[in-house]
Every structure is written in structure tokens, then in C-alpha cells.
Design a protein around this motif. Structure first.
Motif, PDB file in Angstrom:
ATOM      1  N   GLU A   1       0.862  -1.181   0.000  1.00  0.00           N
ATOM      2  CA  GLU A   1       0.000   0.000   0.000  1.00  0.00           C
ATOM      3  C   GLU A   1       0.897   1.229   0.000  1.00  0.00           C
ATOM      4  O   GLU A   1       1.455   1.603   1.022  1.00  0.00           O
ATOM      5  N   LEU A   2       1.021   1.858  -1.180  1.00  0.00           N
ATOM      6  CA  LEU A   2       1.866   3.044  -1.290  1.00  0.00           C
ATOM      7  C   LEU A   2       1.028   4.298  -1.114  1.00  0.00           C
ATOM      8  O   LEU A   2      -0.197   4.239  -1.044  1.00  0.00           O
ATOM      9  N   LYS A   3       1.730   5.436  -1.078  1.00  0.00           N
ATOM     10  CA  LYS A   3       1.019   6.700  -0.872  1.00  0.00           C
ATOM     11  C   LYS A   3      -0.098   6.866  -1.906  1.00  0.00           C
ATOM     12  O   LYS A   3      -1.233   7.159  -1.552  1.00  0.00           O
ATOM     13  N   ASP A   4       0.237   6.665  -3.187  1.00  0.00           N
ATOM     14  CA  ASP A   4      -0.762   6.886  -4.232  1.00  0.00           C
ATOM     15  C   ASP A   4      -1.198   5.633  -4.982  1.00  0.00           C
ATOM     16  O   ASP A   4      -2.122   5.701  -5.782  1.00  0.00           O
ATOM     17  N   TYR A   5      -0.512   4.541  -4.759  1.00  0.00           N
ATOM     18  CA  TYR A   5      -0.809   3.333  -5.531  1.00  0.00           C
ATOM     19  C   TYR A   5      -1.017   2.133  -4.627  1.00  0.00           C
ATOM     20  O   TYR A   5      -0.606   2.135  -3.479  1.00  0.00           O
ATOM     21  N   ASP A   6      -1.641   1.094  -5.213  1.00  0.00           N
ATOM     22  CA  ASP A   6      -1.694  -0.212  -4.540  1.00  0.00           C
ATOM     23  C   ASP A   6      -1.018  -1.219  -5.447  1.00  0.00           C
ATOM     24  O   ASP A   6      -1.221  -1.204  -6.652  1.00  0.00           O
ATOM     25  N   TYR A   7      -0.281  -2.102  -4.838  1.00  0.00           N
ATOM     26  CA  TYR A   7       0.361  -3.171  -5.589  1.00  0.00           C
ATOM     27  C   TYR A   7      -0.058  -4.502  -4.997  1.00  0.00           C
ATOM     28  O   TYR A   7      -0.132  -4.663  -3.779  1.00  0.00           O
ATOM     29  N   ARG A   8      -0.364  -5.449  -5.872  1.00  0.00           N
ATOM     30  CA  ARG A   8      -0.709  -6.801  -5.424  1.00  0.00           C
ATOM     31  C   ARG A   8       0.078  -7.785  -6.269  1.00  0.00           C
ATOM     32  O   ARG A   8       0.184  -7.612  -7.475  1.00  0.00           O
ATOM     33  N   SER A   9       0.581  -8.802  -5.628  1.00  0.00           N
ATOM     34  CA  SER A   9       1.106  -9.891  -6.447  1.00  0.00           C
ATOM     35  C   SER A   9       0.887 -11.195  -5.719  1.00  0.00           C
ATOM     36  O   SER A   9       0.734 -11.237  -4.495  1.00  0.00           O
TER      37      SER A   9
ATOM     38  N   ILE B   1      -4.248   8.487  -9.533  1.00  0.00           N
ATOM     39  CA  ILE B   1      -3.213   8.959 -10.448  1.00  0.00           C
ATOM     40  C   ILE B   1      -3.550   8.545 -11.880  1.00  0.00           C
ATOM     41  O   ILE B   1      -3.202   9.228 -12.848  1.00  0.00           O
ATOM     42  N   GLY B   2      -4.262   7.447 -12.015  1.00  0.00           N
ATOM     43  CA  GLY B   2      -4.689   6.982 -13.337  1.00  0.00           C
ATOM     44  C   GLY B   2      -5.426   8.067 -14.109  1.00  0.00           C
ATOM     45  O   GLY B   2      -5.235   8.237 -15.323  1.00  0.00           O
ATOM     46  N   LEU B   3      -6.255   8.805 -13.394  1.00  0.00           N
ATOM     47  CA  LEU B   3      -6.994   9.924 -14.006  1.00  0.00           C
ATOM     48  C   LEU B   3      -6.027  10.984 -14.527  1.00  0.00           C
ATOM     49  O   LEU B   3      -6.117  11.417 -15.682  1.00  0.00           O
ATOM     50  N   ALA B   4      -5.084  11.374 -13.649  1.00  0.00           N
ATOM     51  CA  ALA B   4      -4.119  12.408 -14.012  1.00  0.00           C
ATOM     52  C   ALA B   4      -3.274  11.985 -15.206  1.00  0.00           C
ATOM     53  O   ALA B   4      -2.874  12.817 -16.026  1.00  0.00           O
ATOM     54  N   LEU B   5      -3.020  10.677 -15.309  1.00  0.00           N
ATOM     55  CA  LEU B   5      -2.202  10.179 -16.416  1.00  0.00           C
ATOM     56  C   LEU B   5      -3.037   9.991 -17.686  1.00  0.00           C
ATOM     57  O   LEU B   5      -2.516   9.589 -18.720  1.00  0.00           O
ATOM     58  N   GLY B   6      -4.344  10.263 -17.557  1.00  0.00           N
ATOM     59  CA  GLY B   6      -5.226  10.114 -18.708  1.00  0.00           C
ATOM     60  C   GLY B   6      -5.584   8.669 -19.004  1.00  0.00           C
ATOM     61  O   GLY B   6      -6.029   8.333 -20.106  1.00  0.00           O
TER      62      GLY B   6
ATOM     63  N   ILE C   1       9.683  10.268 -19.236  1.00  0.00           N
ATOM     64  CA  ILE C   1       8.568  10.943 -18.562  1.00  0.00           C
ATOM     65  C   ILE C   1       8.295  10.392 -17.161  1.00  0.00           C
ATOM     66  O   ILE C   1       7.565  11.003 -16.389  1.00  0.00           O
ATOM     67  N   ALA C   2       8.846   9.242 -16.840  1.00  0.00           N
ATOM     68  CA  ALA C   2       8.575   8.673 -15.513  1.00  0.00           C
ATOM     69  C   ALA C   2       9.882   8.247 -14.872  1.00  0.00           C
ATOM     70  O   ALA C   2      10.373   7.151 -15.104  1.00  0.00           O
ATOM     71  N   ARG C   3      10.448   9.143 -14.059  1.00  0.00           N
ATOM     72  CA  ARG C   3      11.719   8.832 -13.410  1.00  0.00           C
ATOM     73  C   ARG C   3      11.565   7.604 -12.513  1.00  0.00           C
ATOM     74  O   ARG C   3      10.508   7.376 -11.939  1.00  0.00           O
ATOM     75  N   GLU C   4      12.626   6.838 -12.414  1.00  0.00           N
ATOM     76  CA  GLU C   4      12.588   5.628 -11.591  1.00  0.00           C
ATOM     77  C   GLU C   4      13.726   5.677 -10.588  1.00  0.00           C
ATOM     78  O   GLU C   4      14.864   5.962 -10.934  1.00  0.00           O
TER      79      GLU C   4
ATOM     80  N   VAL D   1       7.441   6.803  -8.706  1.00  0.00           N
ATOM     81  CA  VAL D   1       6.840   5.711  -9.477  1.00  0.00           C
ATOM     82  C   VAL D   1       5.793   6.299 -10.421  1.00  0.00           C
ATOM     83  O   VAL D   1       4.884   7.011  -9.969  1.00  0.00           O
ATOM     84  N   ALA D   2       5.926   6.013 -11.703  1.00  0.00           N
ATOM     85  CA  ALA D   2       4.950   6.458 -12.703  1.00  0.00           C
ATOM     86  C   ALA D   2       4.596   7.933 -12.518  1.00  0.00           C
ATOM     87  O   ALA D   2       3.422   8.279 -12.352  1.00  0.00           O
ATOM     88  N   THR D   3       5.612   8.767 -12.519  1.00  0.00           N
ATOM     89  CA  THR D   3       5.543  10.234 -12.477  1.00  0.00           C
ATOM     90  C   THR D   3       5.243  10.843 -11.107  1.00  0.00           C
ATOM     91  O   THR D   3       5.270  12.052 -10.958  1.00  0.00           O
ATOM     92  N   VAL D   4       4.963  10.037 -10.087  1.00  0.00           N
ATOM     93  CA  VAL D   4       4.657  10.624  -8.780  1.00  0.00           C
ATOM     94  C   VAL D   4       5.736  10.248  -7.756  1.00  0.00           C
ATOM     95  O   VAL D   4       6.013   9.065  -7.547  1.00  0.00           O
ATOM     96  N   LYS D   5       6.290  11.300  -7.133  1.00  0.00           N
ATOM     97  CA  LYS D   5       7.402  11.091  -6.197  1.00  0.00           C
ATOM     98  C   LYS D   5       6.930  10.557  -4.847  1.00  0.00           C
ATOM     99  O   LYS D   5       5.740  10.547  -4.543  1.00  0.00           O
ATOM    100  N   GLY D   6       7.896  10.160  -4.028  1.00  0.00           N
ATOM    101  CA  GLY D   6       7.644   9.847  -2.617  1.00  0.00           C
ATOM    102  C   GLY D   6       6.720   8.678  -2.380  1.00  0.00           C
ATOM    103  O   GLY D   6       5.873   8.719  -1.482  1.00  0.00           O
TER     104      GLY D   6
END
Lengths: 290, 161
Positions: A75-83, A108-113, A242-245, A273-278
């Protein structure tokens, strides 16, 4: 979660199959020391949370065929990851693994279009061979080589982000050792990869298309037979303009609830991650192994 | 005590080392050598203290050996082997390695485990029984692992070839 459940069921089914009759040399069950099989890393190979170790999945020694299955949530600040994934370890020598990863972009998906909750996903098939040594015994540490074939399921989107490919193969070599005299486990991995954010954002990019050499490491301190705490590091390529890593780090605690279940809690800092820091947050993993 | 025994026996028959003490089964002659212990002792008395001295070491050995003979997984490896002698030589070995003031009079690890058919899983099982015994003796976990680090390199000689 349905996927997770079916993987765990599959693991249980596999574990209940008796391979006893199928081989000339008799097989037997169990035998590894607690925690020495590692946990399921993000890409499904057994090891630490972020990086593989030179260990083979499951609880079996050279006399058995082990199985492990795991589910991981970050559970990240702006994203969720599952595996979720499953791995088979043959005679503590060869490991085959499969993992499915899903990366939900939430708002963030919205912001990324891409739309709210747009989810990148990927399948990873891994193979690992322990060449020599042992994580606990013998004069040599455990040494393994492995490969991970990754197939991203969002081809058009990752190409639009600048990725060159929607599939790729990582190759790596790992050295791992539990130094009993200090109760410290150290593991180091060198990886050749083109993957952007594990491959969830495709492979290669406008900034770099080729393979690059990355380093990964885990250090853990064993506090009891069941509990280890530690930290991990994983350097990453930075292929997309466009998306620093950023490189990844985490601090973790892994607890062997019993011989077959290991719970891991980690605090991970994944940087941009995918254009959003921290992007920091909690990683939770449950693994079952036989 | 074992040193005293060894001393007395050596006095009585200087040409015949104490392969087996009274109460133990007969053992073929072998060369007694501290190197048979398979590891060098820890320096200082820190580890001996961590194991609560010779009394603590004896409790650990007795409890591990008892558990090993009764164990459903590895018990059959021990069945038919001299439990009295195993407890004595294992105590001597642990006490010697932990630098608690003992000499080891047993065989080397390869000879002691010859034809026992010990497999990696068996050795790990014994390590677990030892860990339980050490934990029951409330030995600090780091000290437990430090001791295991002396035993781990013996695996090559312990396992069935």
C-alpha cells in the motif's frame, strides 16, 4: 484476491500430491531450517521481499520437491500493488516460479489520462539454479543464477509511455549466506534488466533501450529461530524520460508462524513511481511453504 | 569427571586409551586426538558462561540426545547405538568447543557417523532438537548460533557419502 486464493489452493493441491512413487530415489518431506527458504520476492523467485536469494523455494532438501505460494500487498502513498505467485523447488537445486503482479494507479490513473484505477499487470515466469554452496553449511555460500521472463499485459499503454517492448527477460546471479557466528544473513544479487518498474511500465525506453547492470542486496539479523529483521536495497534502471525511476529500499521483519507459514511486514520506499514522487508504504506478505 | 576417568584409565593402562568407559559398549580402537572434535574451542570463557558452565552443557546434551532417540523422524538413526557413550562423548565435544574445560576423547566426525546414513534433512532435524534444548536451558539465541557456527562445517563429515 480471487487469484490469490486460487494460487494458494493450487499450492495446497500440489503439496498434497505424492511424488513418492515417481522417482527412483525416494523422496521425503521437510527438512530445511526455519526461514532458510526465504520468502517470495515481488517477482516470484524465493529470496527477500525485493530481491531473489540463492535459495530454492519450499522446505525440501536434496531429497524432496518443495512448493511455496505467496501473496503480497504493498500500500503506497498513491498506488496499490498486489502480487501472488507459486514456486516449485526441485531437490533444493532448481526452482521454477510464476507470479502475477497488478499495479493499481488509483486516482493517479486519471491524471495520467488512463482513467481512475487503471491497473498495470504483468506475468513473470522464473527459473533459478543453485550452482554451488549452501546458505547455512559448507565452505561456499549459496550461489545461484536465474532468469525471469516478464510479459506486460498493457502493451499499448506502456509503449505510449515510451517503453520499447512489452516483454523482457532479466538474468541474475545471487550469493547468499547466513553467518551463524553473527546471526546475520547477507545476500547480494547482480541483475541485467531492461525492465521499467519491474516491467509493469514495459521494457527499455527513450532514455535507454539496452540492458543495464543493477545491484540488489539484503541484510537480515536473526533474533530468534522464528524472527528476523533487516533491510533491502535494489537499484533500478531509469529508462523512461517521462517517468523517473528510483532505487528501492525497505526495512522488514519476517516471522515464521510455523514450519509452513511465514509472515513478512516491511516499510518500503520506492521513490518516484509512474511520475509521482515519494512512494512509500507498507508491504505485507504471507507465504506458505511445504 | 570425564577428565578424571580418562586420567585414571590412562594411569592404569597407558597403552590403551579409554575407547569405552565402564557402562558403555565396546568400541574398536582409534587414535584419541583433540582434533577429532572437528572444531577449535572458543577463546575465553564467554561461551562457557553463556551455556551455564558444564552443568548447563550436560543438561543441553542430555535433553537433545533424549529427544533424538525419541524423535519420529531421526530416532531410528540412533536406535541401537550406545546412548551412554553418545551422551558422554557429545558432552565432551560440546564442553571442549565451548572452552568449558574438557578434553574430547571420542572419534572424529567422519568415523563417528560412518554408515549412519545421515541425510541433510536429518542433520537439520538434529539442529532443531539442539536449538530446543538450548532454548530450554535459556541460552541466548546469538550464543546458540555462535555455537552452531562451529558445528555447521562438520556437515560434510556427518552426511552419508
Amino acid at each position: 484476491m480471487a487469484f490469490l486464493r486460487s494460487t494458494l489452493l493450487a499450492a495446497a493441491a500440489l503439496a498434497s500430491l505424492s511424488p513418492q512413487a515417481a522417482f527412483a530415489k525416494p523422496l521425503r518431506y521437510g527438512g530445511k531450517l526455519l526461514l532458510t527458504n526465504g520468502i517470495g520476492s515481488l517477482e516470484g523467485s524465493s529470496g527477500g521481499g525485493l530481491t531473489p536469494w540463492a535459495v530454492i523455494a519450499g522446505n525440501e532438501t536434496q531429497e524432496g520437491i518443495g512448493v511455496s505460494a505467496h501473496g503480497t500487498i504493498v500500500e503506497l502513498k498513491d498506488y496499490d500493488y498486489r502480487s501472488a505467485g507459486i514456486a516449485v523447488g526441485w531437490r533444493d537445486r532448481i526452482e521454477l516460479s510464476y507470479a502475477h503482479q497488478a499495479f493499481d494507479t488509483n486516482r493517479i490513473g486519471l491524471a495520467l489520462g488512463l482513467g481512475r484505477d487503471y491497473t498495470f499487470s504483468q506475468d513473470v515466469i522464473g527459473a533459478k539454479l543453485r550452482l554451488a554452496g549452501d546458505i547455512v553449511y559448507d565452505s561456499l555460500p549459496a550461489i545461484a543464477v536465474g532468469a525471469q521472463y516478464k510479459k506486460n499485459n498493457n502493451s499499448a499503454v506502456v509503449r505510449a509511455l515510451g517503453a520499447k517492448h512489452d516483454a523482457g527477460v532479466d538474468v541474475y546471479a545471487s550469493v547468499s549466506r547466513l553467518f551463524l557466528s553473527r546471526s546475520i544473513l547477507l545476500s547480494a544479487t547482480a541483475r541485467l534488466t531492461k525492465a521499467n518498474q519491474l516491467g509493469l511500465l514495459g521494457f527499455g525506453g527513450d532514455r535507454r533501450e539496452d540492458y543495464s547492470l543493477q545491484f540488489e542486496g539484503s541484510a537480515a539479523w536473526q533474533l530468534s529461530r522464528r524472527l528476523a529483521i533487516g533491510g533491502e536495497f535494489r537499484s533500478k534502471p531509469d529508462n523512461l524520460g517521462i517517468a523517473r525511476e528510483d532505487d528501492w529500499v525497505d526495512a522488514f521483519a519476517a516471522y515464521a508462524i510455523n514450519r509452513h507459514v511465514t509472515a513478512t511486514l516491511a516499510y518500503a520506499d520506492l521513490g518516484s513511481v509512474a511520475t509521482v514522487k515519494g512512494q512509500r508504504g507498507l508491504l505485507v506478505q504471507l507465504q506458505t511453504a511445504f | 569427571m570425564s577428565i578424571l576417568f580418562a586420567f585414571l584409565l590412562l594411569q592404569a593402562a597407558p597403552d590403551a586409551p579409554p575407547y569405552a568407559l565402564p557402562g558403555e559398549a565396546k568400541v574398536d580402537p582409534y587414535g584419541v586426538d583433540p582434533r577429532n572434535a572437528g572444531a577449535t574451542p572458543f577463546p575465553g570463557d564467554g561461551m562457557a558462561k553463556a551455556f551455564h558452565g558444564r552443568d548447563g552443557i550436560r543438561r543441553v546434551v542430555d535433553s537433545m540426545v533424549k529427544a533424538a532417540y525419541a524423535d519420529p523422524v531421526i530416532g531410528e538413526i540412533f536406535t541401537g547405538h550406545d546412548e551412554v557413550r553418545l551422551k558422554r562423548t557429545l558432552f565432551e565435544q560440546f564442553c571442549f568447543i565451548l572452552n568449558a574445560g574438557c578434553a574430547y576423547s571420542g572419534r572424529d566426525m567422519a568415523a563417528a557417523h560412518k554408515d549412519l546414513g545421515v541425510r541433510p534433512a536429518d542433520m537439520n532435524r538434529l539442529v532443531e532438537l539442539l536449538q530446543r534444548a538450548m532454548t530450554a536451558e535459556t541460552i541466548d539465541f546469538q550464543a546458540q548460533n555462535r555455537f552452531l557456527s562451529k558445528l555447521a562445517p562438520m556437515r560434510h563429515d556427518v552426511l552419508q557419502k
